[in-house]
Motif scaffolding. Structure first.
Motif: not given
Length: 148
Positions: A1-2, A114-119, A123-126, A136-139
């Motif tokens: 959860m972001l 949403n696309i930016d958050l998924v990316r 990236s964090a997962l990888r 992610a906070s600015s989104l």
């Protein structure tokens, strides 16, 4: 959860907050501000039916939330996405009034976010990172740790 509640690419909260920051940067005194929310998307329905959490989330996105009133007036499907008025004082207490009507398509404005958050999450997962992603906070109107 972001986090909770997207800040659309160009939505009411983004525009409202930019105007509030501009007033502050230009040395004006905010007297009051309001945001009338009346529209026909599920976001508007959520604001009406879950007003406590959704209203707080919208206030979290605004820099001068203590002087802002939010009015979830209702849900009217035919209005789609319509929503900001600001009253301030300039030099010598000169009254300034600003009324903005914004028409945007909320789902389209949220798609890129949403696309930016998924990316970011991928990236964090990888990278083996977990938990809160500061980038992610600015989104988001209510990033983790923000009261809702």
């Amino acid at each position: 959860m972001l986090g909770d509640d997207l800040a659309s690419q160009f939505g009411t909260s983004v525009v409202h907050n930019a105007l509030l920051r501009l007033l502050e940067e230009r040395g004006l005194t905010l007297v009051s501000s309001y945001q009338v929310n009346l529209g026909g998307t599920e976001d508007f329905r959520n604001l009406v039916e879950n007003s406590n959490t959704k209203k707080q989330s919208k206030l979290n996105a605004l820099s001068a939330a203590d002087k802002v009133e939010l009015a979830p007036l209702g849900y009217l499907p035919q209005l789609r996405s319509q929503k900001v008025a600001i009253e301030a004082q300039g030099w010598g207490e000169t009254a300034i009034s600003l009324d903005v009507k914004l028409k945007v398509h909320d789902p389209s404005g949220a798609a890129g976010v949403n696309i930016d958050l998924v990316r970011m999450a991928a990236s964090a997962l990888r990278a083996g990172r977990g938990g809160y992603l500061a980038e992610a906070s600015s989104l988001l109107k209510s990033p983790p740790g923000t009261a809702i």
